[in-house]
Design a protein around this motif. Structure first.
Motif, PDB file in Angstrom:
ATOM      1  N   GLY A 137       0.778  -1.235   0.000  1.00 15.97           N
ATOM      2  CA  GLY A 137       0.000   0.000   0.000  1.00 15.97           C
ATOM      3  C   GLY A 137       0.806   1.280   0.000  1.00 15.97           C
ATOM      4  O   GLY A 137       0.238   2.371   0.074  1.00 15.97           O
ATOM      5  N   CYS A 138       2.135   1.174  -0.071  1.00 16.71           N
ATOM      6  CA  CYS A 138       2.944   2.392  -0.136  1.00 16.71           C
ATOM      7  C   CYS A 138       2.770   3.052  -1.504  1.00 16.71           C
ATOM      8  O   CYS A 138       2.996   2.433  -2.536  1.00 16.71           O
ATOM      9  CB  CYS A 138       4.412   2.057   0.093  1.00 16.71           C
ATOM     10  SG  CYS A 138       5.515   3.488  -0.078  1.00 16.71           S
ATOM     11  N   ARG A 139       2.376   4.307  -1.498  1.00 19.93           N
ATOM     12  CA  ARG A 139       2.237   5.076  -2.734  1.00 19.93           C
ATOM     13  C   ARG A 139       3.019   6.389  -2.683  1.00 19.93           C
ATOM     14  O   ARG A 139       2.903   7.218  -3.572  1.00 19.93           O
ATOM     15  CB  ARG A 139       0.755   5.369  -3.025  1.00 19.93           C
ATOM     16  CG  ARG A 139      -0.072   4.135  -3.343  1.00 19.93           C
ATOM     17  CD  ARG A 139       0.371   3.491  -4.655  1.00 19.93           C
ATOM     18  NE  ARG A 139      -0.448   2.328  -4.998  1.00 19.93           N
ATOM     19  CZ  ARG A 139      -0.191   1.080  -4.603  1.00 19.93           C
ATOM     20  NH1 ARG A 139       0.855   0.847  -3.818  1.00 19.93           N
ATOM     21  NH2 ARG A 139      -0.965   0.088  -4.962  1.00 19.93           N
ATOM     22  N   HIS A 140       3.842   6.539  -1.651  1.00 21.49           N
ATOM     23  CA  HIS A 140       4.585   7.790  -1.496  1.00 21.49           C
ATOM     24  C   HIS A 140       5.988   7.464  -0.988  1.00 21.49           C
ATOM     25  O   HIS A 140       6.176   7.098   0.173  1.00 21.49           O
ATOM     26  CB  HIS A 140       3.870   8.732  -0.522  1.00 21.49           C
ATOM     27  CG  HIS A 140       2.478   9.061  -0.962  1.00 21.49           C
ATOM     28  ND1 HIS A 140       2.182  10.113  -1.803  1.00 21.49           N
ATOM     29  CD2 HIS A 140       1.299   8.449  -0.707  1.00 21.49           C
ATOM     30  CE1 HIS A 140       0.886  10.151  -2.037  1.00 21.49           C
ATOM     31  NE2 HIS A 140       0.323   9.143  -1.378  1.00 21.49           N
ATOM     32  N   GLU A 193      -2.679 -10.782  -4.252  1.00 19.33           N
ATOM     33  CA  GLU A 193      -3.297  -9.465  -4.308  1.00 19.33           C
ATOM     34  C   GLU A 193      -2.601  -8.539  -3.313  1.00 19.33           C
ATOM     35  O   GLU A 193      -1.961  -8.984  -2.364  1.00 19.33           O
ATOM     36  CB  GLU A 193      -4.788  -9.559  -3.949  1.00 19.33           C
ATOM     37  CG  GLU A 193      -5.595 -10.409  -4.918  1.00 19.33           C
ATOM     38  CD  GLU A 193      -7.056 -10.485  -4.508  1.00 19.33           C
ATOM     39  OE1 GLU A 193      -7.405  -9.888  -3.479  1.00 19.33           O
ATOM     40  OE2 GLU A 193      -7.830 -11.141  -5.225  1.00 19.33           O
ATOM     41  N   ASP A 194      -2.731  -7.258  -3.567  1.00 19.63           N
ATOM     42  CA  ASP A 194      -2.158  -6.289  -2.645  1.00 19.63           C
ATOM     43  C   ASP A 194      -2.767  -6.465  -1.261  1.00 19.63           C
ATOM     44  O   ASP A 194      -3.970  -6.707  -1.119  1.00 19.63           O
ATOM     45  CB  ASP A 194      -2.419  -4.854  -3.130  1.00 19.63           C
ATOM     46  CG  ASP A 194      -1.628  -4.545  -4.395  1.00 19.63           C
ATOM     47  OD1 ASP A 194      -0.879  -5.427  -4.844  1.00 19.63           O
ATOM     48  OD2 ASP A 194      -1.766  -3.430  -4.913  1.00 19.63           O
ATOM     49  N   LYS A 195      -1.938  -6.364  -0.246  1.00 16.98           N
ATOM     50  CA  LYS A 195      -2.400  -6.527   1.127  1.00 16.98           C
ATOM     51  C   LYS A 195      -2.217  -5.227   1.900  1.00 16.98           C
ATOM     52  O   LYS A 195      -1.427  -5.124   2.819  1.00 16.98           O
ATOM     53  CB  LYS A 195      -1.644  -7.659   1.825  1.00 16.98           C
ATOM     54  CG  LYS A 195      -2.071  -9.049   1.373  1.00 16.98           C
ATOM     55  CD  LYS A 195      -1.522 -10.112   2.297  1.00 16.98           C
ATOM     56  CE  LYS A 195      -2.072 -11.473   1.960  1.00 16.98           C
ATOM     57  NZ  LYS A 195      -1.562 -12.525   2.868  1.00 16.98           N
ATOM     58  N   ALA A 196      -2.928  -4.209   1.491  1.00 16.84           N
ATOM     59  CA  ALA A 196      -2.898  -2.926   2.189  1.00 16.84           C
ATOM     60  C   ALA A 196      -4.092  -2.873   3.127  1.00 16.84           C
ATOM     61  O   ALA A 196      -5.228  -2.632   2.709  1.00 16.84           O
ATOM     62  CB  ALA A 196      -2.948  -1.775   1.189  1.00 16.84           C
ATOM     63  N   GLU A 197      -3.850  -3.159   4.409  1.00 16.78           N
ATOM     64  CA  GLU A 197      -4.948  -3.186   5.380  1.00 16.78           C
ATOM     65  C   GLU A 197      -5.579  -1.804   5.513  1.00 16.78           C
ATOM     66  O   GLU A 197      -4.894  -0.787   5.560  1.00 16.78           O
ATOM     67  CB  GLU A 197      -4.447  -3.647   6.750  1.00 16.78           C
ATOM     68  CG  GLU A 197      -3.845  -5.032   6.757  1.00 16.78           C
ATOM     69  CD  GLU A 197      -2.342  -5.014   6.618  1.00 16.78           C
ATOM     70  OE1 GLU A 197      -1.712  -5.989   7.032  1.00 16.78           O
ATOM     71  OE2 GLU A 197      -1.803  -4.022   6.091  1.00 16.78           O
ATOM     72  N   ALA A 198      -6.879  -1.773   5.604  1.00 17.17           N
ATOM     73  CA  ALA A 198      -7.607  -0.509   5.764  1.00 17.17           C
ATOM     74  C   ALA A 198      -7.746  -0.193   7.247  1.00 17.17           C
ATOM     75  O   ALA A 198      -8.805  -0.389   7.851  1.00 17.17           O
ATOM     76  CB  ALA A 198      -8.971  -0.587   5.091  1.00 17.17           C
ATOM     77  N   ILE A 199      -6.656   0.255   7.851  1.00 13.60           N
ATOM     78  CA  ILE A 199      -6.666   0.609   9.268  1.00 13.60           C
ATOM     79  C   ILE A 199      -7.152   2.053   9.410  1.00 13.60           C
ATOM     80  O   ILE A 199      -6.645   2.962   8.739  1.00 13.60           O
ATOM     81  CB  ILE A 199      -5.268   0.437   9.889  1.00 13.60           C
ATOM     82  CG1 ILE A 199      -4.890  -1.049   9.909  1.00 13.60           C
ATOM     83  CG2 ILE A 199      -5.211   1.020  11.303  1.00 13.60           C
ATOM     84  CD1 ILE A 199      -3.525  -1.342  10.474  1.00 13.60           C
ATOM     85  N   GLU A 200      -8.144   2.238  10.241  1.00 15.00           N
ATOM     86  CA  GLU A 200      -8.693   3.577  10.443  1.00 15.00           C
ATOM     87  C   GLU A 200      -7.653   4.499  11.075  1.00 15.00           C
ATOM     88  O   GLU A 200      -6.936   4.098  11.990  1.00 15.00           O
ATOM     89  CB  GLU A 200      -9.927   3.500  11.339  1.00 15.00           C
ATOM     90  CG  GLU A 200     -11.131   2.812  10.689  1.00 15.00           C
ATOM     91  CD  GLU A 200     -11.675   3.618   9.519  1.00 15.00           C
ATOM     92  OE1 GLU A 200     -11.691   4.861   9.618  1.00 15.00           O
ATOM     93  OE2 GLU A 200     -12.072   3.011   8.511  1.00 15.00           O
TER      94      GLU A 200
END
Length: 348
Positions: free
Chosen positions: A15-18, A179-186
């Motif tokens: 999930g890194c995009r930056h 699949e990408d494993k970018a957890e949706a942590i609030e």
């Protein structure tokens, strides 16, 4: 894949995009890989004008709640240390990669493990800690990225992956999640725009009232204590009947395993404790071993840094010896085996 490139790909899939960085051997492949891949996944790659600028860009991105990353090698990590202190003081999660080289100063570009004190002792000023992980294979570098991001988000603590030039440059087979494993942590604390639906979020490390600063440090320390209790990671190898425990991490652990196998062929009862988390240090593993083995041998690519953490846990109950090479020289299995035989009185 080469270790550096596999780590970079894993970060993207986590999930890194930056990514904000600056080239320095032996980690430059991370930045080069990110420069090629980030535009293809809708992310941001920015080569900053300096390491100081790069880490402060990470601070800004992390404050907005996104998964951000920087990477460097030993002298560059030193330059980033002030910004890392600000990130920790703001309770922001991010990923920092240190592919170690020989030092101090500019040193050399060969592998080293002499940054252990730097990263496990807080990396910058103030009362704080960082999560520190030390993979020993290219596959584990990949797996550690996902875990590091998850734990950083969970505890709101910056995470460091501590590798070295050997792991960064070697090539090994790797597998990635389908699949990408970018957890949706609030992240309700993120400064990502309130849209008139909540109060403003403020990210700040300046607390001028001593009582307020002390209370904030106390509260953060409670979180650190939770991490110490819950997040110690290690691997044991041939420890079931060991009378000597070798303690080594990262690339040194690979070398130690070969030496232990050779020692076993000579009838020597030797095992390995491999710390995977360097902070929190796996005190539980050392404590358990201290009640069974006759002594410990720390193997490091340094003049001896992790050995201090081992000795703190052992507290004088058993002897703790050291063998290491430094300056970019990698110890050989034969050298470690020789040291094992010295400590155990020769072949059995």
């Amino acid at each position: 894949m080469k270790g550096n490139e596999a780590l970079a790909e894993a970060a993207i899939r986590a999930g890194c995009r930056h990514y904000f960085g600056y080239p320095i051997t032996p980690q430059t492949e991370i930045a080069a890989y990110m420069a090629k891949r980030m535009p293809k996944v809708g992310g941001t790659f920015l080569q900053a004008e300096s390491e100081v600028a790069a880490i402060n860009m990470v601070l800004g991105a992390a404050a907005a709640g996104v998964r951000a990353m920087t990477s460097s090698s030993s002298p560059g990590i030193s330059l980033k240390s002030e910004g890392i202190s600000y990130i920790a003081a703001c309770d922001l999660p991010c990923l920092i990669v240190d592919v170690m080289r020989g030092g101090p100063g500019l040193g050399g570009i060969q592998p080293s493990q002499a940054d252990y004190w730097q990263v496990t002792r807080g990396l910058g000023h103030g009362d704080k800690q960082l999560l520190v992980f030390a993979p020993s294979t290219v596959q584990e570098m990949v797996d550690t990225v996902f875990n590091a991001y998850h734990k950083a988000d969970t505890y709101r603590i910056p995470a460091v992956i501590l590798a070295d030039g050997m792991l960064g440059q070697m090539m090994e087979p790797v597998s990635f999640p389908d699949e990408d494993k970018a957890e949706a942590i609030e992240k309700p604390w993120a400064t990502n725009g309130h849209k008139g639906k909540r109060t403003h979020n403020i990210v700040n490390s300046l607390l001028l009232k001593p009582e307020q600063l002390e209370q904030t440090v106390f509260e953060r320390a409670k979180r650190y204590e939770q991490v110490k209790q819950n997040e110690q990671l290690w691997e044991e190898y041939r420890m079931e009947d060991a009378t000597l425990a070798v303690v080594a991490y990262g690339a040194s652990a690979r070398i130690a395993m070969n030496a232990i196998d050779a020692a076993r062929e000579s009838g020597l009862q030797v095992g390995l404790i491999r710390p995977i988390s360097l902070w929190p240090f796996p005190e539980k593993a050392i404590e358990a071993a201290a009640g069974k083995v006759q002594g410990f041998l720390c193997v490091e690519m340094s003049m001896g840094q992790m050995i201090e953490d081992v000795r703190l846990v052992v507290s004088g109950r058993k002897p703790v010896a050291f063998y290491g090479r430094t300056g970019g020289i990698i110890p050989t299995p034969d050298e470690v085996l020789c040291e094992i035989k010295k400590l155990m009185g020769g072949e059995r």
